[in-house]
Design a protein around this motif. Structure first.
Motif, PDB file in Angstrom:
ATOM      1  N   LEU A  42       0.906  -1.169  -0.025  1.00  0.00           N
ATOM      2  CA  LEU A  42      -0.013  -0.040   0.089  1.00  0.00           C
ATOM      3  C   LEU A  42       0.787   1.292   0.167  1.00  0.00           C
ATOM      4  N   ARG A  43       1.861   1.328   0.686  1.00  0.00           N
ATOM      5  CA  ARG A  43       2.882   2.370   0.915  1.00  0.00           C
ATOM      6  C   ARG A  43       3.479   2.767  -0.636  1.00  0.00           C
ATOM      7  N   ARG A  44       3.846   1.510  -1.260  1.00  0.00           N
ATOM      8  CA  ARG A  44       4.486   1.728  -2.607  1.00  0.00           C
ATOM      9  C   ARG A  44       3.512   2.308  -3.611  1.00  0.00           C
ATOM     10  N   GLU A  45       2.239   1.820  -3.745  1.00  0.00           N
ATOM     11  CA  GLU A  45       1.336   2.285  -4.428  1.00  0.00           C
ATOM     12  C   GLU A  45       0.767   3.750  -4.195  1.00  0.00           C
ATOM     13  N   LEU A  46       0.695   3.905  -2.919  1.00  0.00           N
ATOM     14  CA  LEU A  46       0.298   5.511  -2.430  1.00  0.00           C
ATOM     15  C   LEU A  46       1.548   6.468  -2.675  1.00  0.00           C
ATOM     16  N   GLY A  47       2.795   5.980  -2.904  1.00  0.00           N
ATOM     17  CA  GLY A  47       3.900   6.674  -3.394  1.00  0.00           C
ATOM     18  C   GLY A  47       3.848   7.105  -5.062  1.00  0.00           C
ATOM     19  N   PHE A  89       7.892  11.611   1.382  1.00  0.00           N
ATOM     20  CA  PHE A  89       8.111  10.612   2.085  1.00  0.00           C
ATOM     21  C   PHE A  89       6.641   9.954   2.341  1.00  0.00           C
ATOM     22  N   ILE A  90       6.351   8.805   1.911  1.00  0.00           N
ATOM     23  CA  ILE A  90       5.179   8.127   2.585  1.00  0.00           C
ATOM     24  C   ILE A  90       5.100   7.643   3.809  1.00  0.00           C
ATOM     25  N   PRO A  91       4.126   8.001   4.800  1.00  0.00           N
ATOM     26  CA  PRO A  91       4.123   7.667   6.193  1.00  0.00           C
ATOM     27  C   PRO A  91       4.163   6.119   6.517  1.00  0.00           C
ATOM     28  N   GLU A  92       4.564   5.798   7.438  1.00  0.00           N
ATOM     29  CA  GLU A  92       4.625   4.319   8.016  1.00  0.00           C
ATOM     30  C   GLU A  92       3.064   4.006   8.101  1.00  0.00           C
ATOM     31  N   LEU A  93       2.309   3.023   7.526  1.00  0.00           N
ATOM     32  CA  LEU A  93       0.813   2.892   7.854  1.00  0.00           C
ATOM     33  C   LEU A  93       0.563   1.855   8.923  1.00  0.00           C
ATOM     34  N   ARG A  94       0.044   2.159  10.012  1.00  0.00           N
ATOM     35  CA  ARG A  94      -0.427   1.375  11.116  1.00  0.00           C
ATOM     36  C   ARG A  94      -2.010   1.350  11.140  1.00  0.00           C
TER      37      ARG A  94
END
Length: 132
Positions: free
Chosen positions: A75-80, A87-92
Protein backbone atom coordinates in the motif's frame (compact mmCIF):
# COMPACT_ATOMS: atom_id res chain seq x y z
CA UNK A 1 -4.05 26.51 13.34
CA UNK A 2 -0.45 26.11 12.29
CA UNK A 3 0.59 25.36 8.72
CA UNK A 4 2.18 22.12 9.91
CA UNK A 5 -1.08 20.90 11.44
CA UNK A 6 -3.09 22.01 8.41
CA UNK A 7 -0.76 20.07 6.11
CA UNK A 8 -1.07 16.94 8.27
CA UNK A 9 -4.86 17.21 8.01
CA UNK A 10 -4.76 17.56 4.24
CA UNK A 11 -2.39 14.58 3.92
CA UNK A 12 -4.63 12.51 6.23
CA UNK A 13 -7.67 13.29 4.11
CA UNK A 14 -5.87 12.38 0.90
CA UNK A 15 -4.50 9.17 2.45
CA UNK A 16 -8.00 8.17 3.55
CA UNK A 17 -9.41 8.57 0.03
CA UNK A 18 -6.52 6.81 -1.72
CA UNK A 19 -6.33 3.94 0.78
CA UNK A 20 -10.04 3.26 0.46
CA UNK A 21 -9.66 2.92 -3.31
CA UNK A 22 -6.48 0.81 -3.09
CA UNK A 23 -7.96 -1.57 -0.51
CA UNK A 24 -11.14 -1.97 -2.54
CA UNK A 25 -9.53 -2.32 -5.97
CA UNK A 26 -6.03 -3.72 -5.49
CA UNK A 27 -6.00 -6.03 -2.48
CA UNK A 28 -7.17 -9.56 -3.20
CA UNK A 29 -6.47 -11.10 0.20
CA UNK A 30 -9.23 -13.58 1.16
CA UNK A 31 -8.97 -12.44 4.80
CA UNK A 32 -10.32 -9.04 3.80
CA UNK A 33 -14.00 -8.53 4.24
CA UNK A 34 -15.91 -5.37 3.52
CA UNK A 35 -13.50 -2.74 4.89
CA UNK A 36 -14.25 0.90 5.58
CA UNK A 37 -11.44 3.38 6.18
CA UNK A 38 -13.15 5.51 8.80
CA UNK A 39 -10.38 7.90 9.77
CA UNK A 40 -6.69 8.62 9.27
CA UNK A 41 -4.55 10.45 11.79
CA UNK A 42 -1.13 11.59 10.56
CA UNK A 43 1.65 12.66 12.91
CA UNK A 44 2.79 16.28 12.59
CA UNK A 45 6.05 15.24 10.95
CA UNK A 46 4.09 13.02 8.51
CA UNK A 47 6.14 9.96 9.45
CA UNK A 48 3.28 7.79 10.77
CA UNK A 49 -0.32 7.39 9.69
CA UNK A 50 -2.79 5.69 12.02
CA UNK A 51 -5.57 4.25 9.91
CA UNK A 52 -8.81 3.40 11.67
CA UNK A 53 -10.92 0.77 9.91
CA UNK A 54 -14.14 -1.09 10.52
CA UNK A 55 -15.82 -4.10 8.92
CA UNK A 56 -19.40 -5.16 8.47
CA UNK A 57 -18.78 -8.41 10.30
CA UNK A 58 -17.19 -7.97 13.71
CA UNK A 59 -15.86 -11.52 13.51
CA UNK A 60 -13.73 -10.58 10.48
CA UNK A 61 -12.03 -7.60 12.09
CA UNK A 62 -8.91 -9.32 13.46
CA UNK A 63 -8.26 -11.18 10.20
CA UNK A 64 -8.82 -7.94 8.28
CA UNK A 65 -6.33 -6.06 10.47
CA UNK A 66 -3.75 -8.82 9.90
CA UNK A 67 -4.31 -8.71 6.15
CA UNK A 68 -3.93 -4.93 6.10
CA UNK A 69 -0.78 -5.10 8.23
CA UNK A 70 0.80 -7.58 5.82
CA UNK A 71 -0.28 -5.43 2.84
CA UNK A 72 1.15 -2.20 4.33
CA UNK A 73 4.42 -2.24 2.30
CA UNK A 74 2.44 -2.77 -0.94
CA UNK A 75 0.00 0.00 0.00
CA UNK A 76 2.87 2.41 0.77
CA UNK A 77 4.44 1.69 -2.63
CA UNK A 78 1.13 2.29 -4.39
CA UNK A 79 0.52 5.48 -2.42
CA UNK A 80 3.96 6.67 -3.48
CA UNK A 81 2.81 6.42 -7.10
CA UNK A 82 -0.28 8.60 -6.63
CA UNK A 83 0.65 11.06 -3.86
CA UNK A 84 3.03 13.96 -4.25
CA UNK A 85 4.93 13.44 -1.05
CA UNK A 86 8.65 13.11 -0.55
CA UNK A 87 8.06 10.47 2.11
CA UNK A 88 5.03 8.19 2.46
CA UNK A 89 4.12 7.69 6.13
CA UNK A 90 4.41 4.33 7.86
CA UNK A 91 0.93 2.78 7.82
CA UNK A 92 -0.48 1.42 11.08
CA UNK A 93 -3.94 -0.09 11.09
CA UNK A 94 -6.30 0.03 14.07
CA UNK A 95 -9.83 -0.97 14.89
CA UNK A 96 -12.19 2.00 14.78
CA UNK A 97 -14.11 2.09 18.03
CA UNK A 98 -16.00 5.32 17.32
CA UNK A 99 -18.96 3.51 15.77
CA UNK A 100 -19.16 1.07 18.67
CA UNK A 101 -18.95 3.95 21.16
CA UNK A 102 -21.69 5.81 19.32
CA UNK A 103 -23.95 2.77 19.31
CA UNK A 104 -23.30 2.18 23.01
CA UNK A 105 -24.16 5.82 23.78
CA UNK A 106 -27.34 5.56 21.70
CA UNK A 107 -28.41 2.43 23.61
CA UNK A 108 -27.73 4.17 26.93
CA UNK A 109 -29.72 7.23 25.90
CA UNK A 110 -32.59 5.02 24.71
CA UNK A 111 -32.57 3.20 28.04
CA UNK A 112 -32.64 6.50 29.95
CA UNK A 113 -35.49 7.79 27.78
CA UNK A 114 -37.39 4.56 28.36
CA UNK A 115 -36.94 4.86 32.12
CA UNK A 116 -37.99 8.51 32.05
CA UNK A 117 -41.07 7.51 30.04
CA UNK A 118 -42.03 5.01 32.74
CA UNK A 119 -41.68 7.66 35.44
CA UNK A 120 -43.85 10.12 33.50
CA UNK A 121 -46.60 7.55 32.91
CA UNK A 122 -47.06 6.87 36.64
CA UNK A 123 -49.48 9.41 38.15
CA UNK A 124 -48.50 10.76 41.52
CA UNK A 125 -51.01 11.78 44.19
CA UNK A 126 -51.27 15.57 44.04
CA UNK A 127 -49.89 16.11 40.50
CA UNK A 128 -52.47 13.80 38.90
CA UNK A 129 -55.38 15.62 40.62
CA UNK A 130 -54.25 19.18 39.79
CA UNK A 131 -54.64 18.66 36.03
CA UNK A 132 -58.42 18.29 36.24
Amino acid sequence: MTKEYERARRVASQLQRELAVLIRDELKDPRLGWVTVDDVDVSRDLSVAKIYVSTLEESQLEATLEALKSAAPFLRRELGKVLRLRFIPELRFYRDTAIESGLRMTRLLDRIAEQEGRKDSKPTGSEGESDE
